[in-house]
Design a protein around this motif. Structure first.
Motif, PDB file in Angstrom:
ATOM      1  N   PRO A  77       0.838  -1.201   0.000  1.00  0.00           N
ATOM      2  CA  PRO A  77       0.000   0.000   0.000  1.00  0.00           C
ATOM      3  C   PRO A  77       0.874   1.253   0.000  1.00  0.00           C
ATOM      4  O   PRO A  77       1.938   1.274   0.627  1.00  0.00           O
ATOM      5  CB  PRO A  77      -0.780  -0.138   1.315  1.00  0.00           C
ATOM      6  N   ALA A  78       0.428   2.263  -0.718  1.00  0.00           N
ATOM      7  CA  ALA A  78       1.237   3.482  -0.819  1.00  0.00           C
ATOM      8  C   ALA A  78       1.231   4.253   0.499  1.00  0.00           C
ATOM      9  O   ALA A  78       0.272   4.193   1.258  1.00  0.00           O
ATOM     10  CB  ALA A  78       0.689   4.368  -1.929  1.00  0.00           C
ATOM     11  N   VAL A  79       2.311   4.945   0.738  1.00  0.00           N
ATOM     12  CA  VAL A  79       2.375   5.897   1.846  1.00  0.00           C
ATOM     13  C   VAL A  79       2.248   7.274   1.225  1.00  0.00           C
ATOM     14  O   VAL A  79       2.989   7.629   0.311  1.00  0.00           O
ATOM     15  CB  VAL A  79       3.705   5.765   2.615  1.00  0.00           C
ATOM     16  N   LEU A  80       1.281   8.036   1.690  1.00  0.00           N
ATOM     17  CA  LEU A  80       0.938   9.308   1.049  1.00  0.00           C
ATOM     18  C   LEU A  80       1.348  10.469   1.943  1.00  0.00           C
ATOM     19  O   LEU A  80       0.569  10.897   2.793  1.00  0.00           O
ATOM     20  CB  LEU A  80      -0.566   9.364   0.786  1.00  0.00           C
TER      21      LEU A  80
ATOM     22  N   MET B  37       0.482  -3.939   6.719  1.00  0.00           N
ATOM     23  CA  MET B  37      -0.657  -3.210   7.298  1.00  0.00           C
ATOM     24  C   MET B  37      -0.741  -3.459   8.806  1.00  0.00           C
ATOM     25  O   MET B  37      -1.048  -2.552   9.582  1.00  0.00           O
ATOM     26  CB  MET B  37      -1.947  -3.631   6.595  1.00  0.00           C
ATOM     27  N   ALA B 110      -4.814   6.623   6.154  1.00  0.00           N
ATOM     28  CA  ALA B 110      -5.497   7.845   5.724  1.00  0.00           C
ATOM     29  C   ALA B 110      -6.967   7.554   5.462  1.00  0.00           C
ATOM     30  O   ALA B 110      -7.357   6.420   5.193  1.00  0.00           O
ATOM     31  CB  ALA B 110      -4.833   8.379   4.462  1.00  0.00           C
ATOM     32  N   PRO B 116      -4.623  12.227   3.482  1.00  0.00           N
ATOM     33  CA  PRO B 116      -3.574  11.959   4.471  1.00  0.00           C
ATOM     34  C   PRO B 116      -3.236  13.174   5.328  1.00  0.00           C
ATOM     35  O   PRO B 116      -3.460  14.313   4.919  1.00  0.00           O
ATOM     36  CB  PRO B 116      -2.375  11.575   3.608  1.00  0.00           C
ATOM     37  N   ALA B 121      -1.078   8.377   6.921  1.00  0.00           N
ATOM     38  CA  ALA B 121      -0.559   8.532   5.558  1.00  0.00           C
ATOM     39  C   ALA B 121      -0.640   7.245   4.733  1.00  0.00           C
ATOM     40  O   ALA B 121      -0.303   7.245   3.558  1.00  0.00           O
ATOM     41  CB  ALA B 121       0.893   9.008   5.610  1.00  0.00           C
ATOM     42  N   LEU B 122      -1.120   6.166   5.359  1.00  0.00           N
ATOM     43  CA  LEU B 122      -1.146   4.885   4.648  1.00  0.00           C
ATOM     44  C   LEU B 122      -2.390   4.800   3.763  1.00  0.00           C
ATOM     45  O   LEU B 122      -3.493   5.151   4.186  1.00  0.00           O
ATOM     46  CB  LEU B 122      -1.151   3.753   5.687  1.00  0.00           C
ATOM     47  N   GLU B 123      -2.192   4.330   2.554  1.00  0.00           N
ATOM     48  CA  GLU B 123      -3.293   4.229   1.587  1.00  0.00           C
ATOM     49  C   GLU B 123      -4.382   3.295   2.118  1.00  0.00           C
ATOM     50  O   GLU B 123      -4.087   2.156   2.503  1.00  0.00           O
ATOM     51  CB  GLU B 123      -2.733   3.669   0.273  1.00  0.00           C
ATOM     52  N   PRO B 124      -5.643   3.738   2.147  1.00  0.00           N
ATOM     53  CA  PRO B 124      -6.715   2.862   2.621  1.00  0.00           C
ATOM     54  C   PRO B 124      -7.082   1.825   1.557  1.00  0.00           C
ATOM     55  O   PRO B 124      -6.897   2.071   0.369  1.00  0.00           O
ATOM     56  CB  PRO B 124      -7.871   3.829   2.871  1.00  0.00           C
TER      57      PRO B 124
END
Lengths: 499, 161
Positions: A77-80, B37, B110, B116, B121-124
């Motif tokens: 998963p991306a970190v944004l 995760m 996020a 975010p 900041a982690l993509e849901p």
């Protein structure tokens, strides 16, 4: 001012037309084969009608500040990271990191700015997970506009190894130097006891070249290529360059493990067995093999360094045999690799013509820079290959490819190194400053320089050119007696043949 | 409950499910990494998150295997197809119910709605975890079904039935 930002991702070298997804506060996303590309901006983002392109248009006034971020995610998963103040914090943290890295440079001599810029360029071309340094981060930027001399340089060439390693060590970047050497030794063990011309950043040996015929190329320079068939060529000079790199490591306090010692013995055997074969040579022409003088001399260098490693207790080598082969090589080079009529070393045994790589014979200690033969060679190289203070690598030879190319960046710096070694300091400094004048606005060089326009040609930026710049500056400073920071003496190049 | 048996096969089933889901990431069909995760719940260090998360993932896999064992015991039979059926229910619940809830409970994830911030900041994952790739639901279901099949096929009821 009007701001117009465009982002047109085209994966698989332009073959895939993406379908972008706007995900509100999370930005605009594109997924391709398990990789995500995310564009975020604090200005309104618009998708094109076909959802293939992203555009941001706005008007900014003095003092306005806006942020754009492009995030790549692979396998997770991306970190944004957020925009705004947090982005400022991260930008500043990056600047601080690079400033601290630059402060580690121990070189305080002339042209420090250019040397430091080159060191930064090398660092940026280091593939951190493995320590490999790629030749350039680009593929197929043409060596001649509209021509076919377009190559993929996103690989690591062994011919660059010795000078790269010495540049990193001499500037005080020991960690990077050791990482590079470690990559070099692990990678070359994949093809023992032979060396391959180039490897991938993880040591990949199969780098099959293919052309991307659907791309028009930079300035209509076709074909665009990925992979590089030079990996299958024979370049005997690389044995000298790799073993010299290992030797440079030991002269700076490094110790060799058992595997490396065994590997060096294997290389020594290969050199003894194959030095008399024709090879493609350092410039990787596509026109076939010949007895390149530089390759022979570098085989001599390989055996010389193995003997030195033996004498200094790092390895146990059959030095009597090595020295006999050295003498054979020396005889061949000095008899058929030198022309009395030209008063110069020849590009290949029995072939009248010069090659800019011959300037390295003194750099690697095969010949004395002040010897009549090297003086004559420099004069001949300058006469036959010189153009507006720069040098072509070769000229008037059939390299198996149509079209012309520019002057070669690193060869022009080799000339500076030669002059410095020969004690012609004023000439060297003038030549160095002249070549430096061809850098772009941020001090970067491509592989080649168009002597008519001064434009950069070939892949960009080019590690080898910047390695040459560093080496020339250090050579100049060393010969002039300029000191590095206390505790960081430069190990001088070997200056005389030993037979 | 046959505790040693379920601990053994729970471990095996968790490893196999992890291999299937990580394999889908390796070949570029999904970006869902449950160890990553899980690990980011406990550490802000993204490099350390995956190894920490992998240990947690094994523990969670074991714990859920105990629930499977209880279900097998209460039904009075344990077969590969029954385990696979439970895996379908388990996977569907995971994708449909749990994934959309995650941004609300994960401390570093996020929100789809607000985006975010420095902490989140982690993509849901989104519905069916489709944000992590269109093949993510398929591989997640496959992993859960195989997990259930291993447990159902190899678990020996305490009653011996």
């Amino acid at each position: 001012v009007q701001v117009d930002i465009r982002c047109d991702p085209r994966p698989d070298f332009g073959r895939v037309l993406p379908r972008l997804r706007a995900r509100g506060a999370l930005g605009v996303w594109y997924e391709h084969e398990g990789r995500a590309l995310v564009l975020r901006c604090d200005l309104p983002i618009a998708l094109s009608a076909d959802r293939a392109d992203i555009g941001v248009q706005d008007t900014m006034r003095a003092g306005d500040r806006h942020y754009v971020s492009l995030i790549a995610a692979t396998e997770e998963p991306a970190v944004l990271p957020p925009l705004g103040g947090h982005a400022e914090f991260r930008i500043q943290r990056s600047i601080d990191w690079w400033r601290r890295w630059a402060d580690r440079c121990v070189y305080d001599g002339p042209y420090r700015e250019a040397v430091l810029r080159s060191a930064l360029t090398l660092k940026l071309m280091e593939y951190a997970p493995s320590g490999a340094v790629v030749a350039a981060p680009t593929t197929s930027l043409p060596e001649g506009l509209g021509g076919v001399r377009n190559w993929d340089y996103r690989y690591c060439w062994l011919r660059d190894s010795s000078l790269t390693l010495q540049a990193l060590f001499d500037l005080g970047y020991r960690l990077e130097g050791e990482a590079f050497l470690s990559w070099l030794l692990h990678t070359t063990s994949m093809s023992l006891p032979e060396l391959q011309v180039l490897y991938g950043v993880y040591g990949e040996t199969r780098l099959k070249e293919r052309t991307l015929d659907w791309l028009s190329g930079f300035a209509n320079s076709r074909p665009v290529r990925t992979g590089n068939d030079a990996h299958g060529q024979l370049q005997l000079d690389i044995y000298g360059e790799v073993i010299d790199a290992v030797y440079a490591f030991t002269t700076r306090g490094g110790r060799l493990d058992r595997g490396t010692r065994r590997m060096l013995a294997g290389f020594g055997e290969t050199v003894c067995r194959r030095w008399s074969e024709p090879d493609e040579g350092i410039w990787e022409p596509r026109g076939g093999r010949r007895h390149n003088t530089y390759s022979k001399a570098m085989c001599w260098v390989a055996l010389d360094r193995l003997c030195r490693l033996n004498d200094e207790g790092h390895i146990s080598a059959p030095t009597a045999r090595y020295r006999q082969v050295q003498r054979d090589i020396h005889d061949a080079v000095e008899s058929r690799g030198f022309s009395d009529e030209m008063d110069s070393y020849r590009c290949a045994l029995g072939v009248d013509g010069v090659d800019a790589a011959l300037l390295l014979l003194s750099r690697y200690g095969y010949a004395d820079a002040a010897s009549p033969r090297m003086r004559g060679t420099y004069a001949r190289v300058r006469r036959d290959l010189g153009v507006d203070g720069l040098l072509y690598r070769y000229r008037g030879e059939d390299d198996g490819l149509p079209g012309a190319e520019g002057a070669f960046g690193i060869c022009s710096f080799w000339a500076v190194s030669y002059l410095a070694q020969a004690g012609r300091h004023e000439e060297a400094a003038a030549a160095f400053e002249h070549v430096l004048s061809f850098a772009n606005d941020v001090g970067l060089f491509a592989e080649e320089i168009d002597p008519r326009t001064g434009a950069a040609l070939g892949n960009f930026p080019q590690a080898f050119t910047h390695v040459g710049l560093i080496d020339a500056a250090l050579q100049l400073a060393h010969e002039r007696g300029t000191q590095l920071r206390p505790g960081h003496e430069r190990r001088s190049a070997l200056t005389s043949a030993r037979l | 409950m046959n505790l040693p048996n379920i601990l053994l096969w729970g471990f095996v089933a968790t490893i196999v499910m992890s291999t299937i889901m990580d394999g889908s990431r390796g070949i570029g069909w999904s970006r869902m990494s449950l160890p990553f995760m899980l690990g980011t719940i406990f550490t802000p260090n993204y490099d350390r998150a995956t190894p920490i998360g992998f240990v947690l993932y094994l523990l969670v896999g074991w714990f859920i295997a105990l629930i499977y064992a209880m279900l097998f015991e209460s039904i009075g039979r344990a077969t590969w197809w029954l385990g696979g059926l439970l895996g379908v229910v388990h996977g569907a619940a995971f994708l449909v119910l749990f994934m959309p809830l995650l941004p609300g409970i994960h401390p570093r994830m996020a929100s789809e709605r607000t985006g975010p911030d420095p902490t989140h900041a982690l993509e849901p994952p989104g519905f069916l975890a489709l944000n992590y790739g269109s093949m993510t639901p398929a591989f997640t279901m496959l992993g859960h079904v195989v997990y259930g099949m291993i447990l159902g096929g190899f678990y020996r009821l305490a009653s011996g039935g």
